[in-house]
Write a protein that holds these residues in place. Structure first.
Motif: not given
Length: 270
Positions: A78-81, A140-143, A115-121, A135-136
């Motif tokens: 759960e730390r990854l995102p 992460l990868g596709p997002a 900035m997009t990477i931060a949003f998706m994370g 699910a989360g």
């Protein structure tokens, strides 16, 4: 739960339709014409550059909390995102500095990408916290691929003389709306989940400052709206840092939210 899922699916379909069918729109050149062009210490656009320190502070603090062993995560995965979110915020500081030293489409690419990477994370992290862990993490990868893809698509089309910023703009709006929907309809498995509302409020305030860049500079004569946008948007990461510092697992959790976590995975002490 079915209604909540239908709302999310409906929002996703609307976003896809908008990205595909809204007429292409190039990046307006006037976007790069910021109000405060003052130089100081040999740095062009000084305040618009150094105000990105707010992103650096939030990014470093976020990464420190995510990597701290005592920070409360029900499972290590759960730390990854949140790790992706912190890296994205920190890289935004560098990318935005680079852009504001010489504003143009090519340098703007390096502002928008992190900035997009931060949003998706952050979106993935909230799905993990509020809906389903697996699910989360799977999302992460596709997002990230979709997010990075919209930025790459934009700059490629700009270079080809047929710029289209619409998919990127749609994705950013979609991410904000998804975060709001998750916060409103899905209680977090952790305490202090309401901190996400402060992130949402800071985002809206930053957009207001960005829109009134020149007017604010004319009113104050000291600071522009875009500089204030950087400060507010950067500090929007602080509520996430505060949440990670204080949060604990809620005592009772629906099994569907936790996913397939092993019963042997112990809760990390706060």
């Amino acid at each position: 739960m079915r209604t909540r899922n239908l709302l999310l699916i409906g929002l996703t379909l609307l976003a896809v339709a908008a990205a595909l069918f809204v007429p292409a729109m190039p990046q307006p050149s006037v976007y790069h014409d910021f109000a405060d062009k003052r130089q100081a210490y040999g740095i062009e656009n000084f305040l618009d550059v150094v105000s990105n320190l707010a992103f650096a502070i939030a990014g470093v603090a976020g990464l420190a909390l995510v990597l701290r062993p005592r920070t409360c995560f029900a499972s290590p995965a759960e730390r990854l995102p949140y790790l992706v979110f912190g890296i994205g915020v920190l890289l935004t500081a560098a990318g935005s500095c680079y852009y504001h030293l010489k504003p143009n489409n090519e340098t703007l690419f390096w502002d928008r990408l992190p900035m997009t990477i931060a949003f998706m994370g952050l979106v993935s992290a909230q799905i993990v916290d509020r809906v389903n862990v697996r699910a989360g993490l799977v999302a992460l990868g596709p997002a990230l691929l979709v997010g990075v893809g919209t930025v790459v698509y934009w700059i490629v089309t700009e270079r080809q003389g047929r710029g289209n910023v619409v998919p990127y703009a749609v994705l950013q709006g979609y991410a904000v709306l998804v975060l709001l929907q998750l916060a409103l309809l899905h209680p977090s498995r952790y305490t202090h989940g309401g901190a996400i509302y402060a992130v949402f409020a800071a985002y809206l305030l930053a957009k207001v400052f960005e829109h009134y860049d020149r007017q604010i500079f004319e009113w104050t004569g000291m600071v522009s709206g875009h500089t204030l946008k950087h400060v507010v948007a950067g500090l929007a990461g602080i509520p996430v840092v505060w949440m990670l510092w204080h949060r604990r697992l809620v005592a009772s959790q629906p099994a569907a939210q936790v996913g397939n976590l092993s019963s042997r995975q112990a809760r990390a002490p706060a």
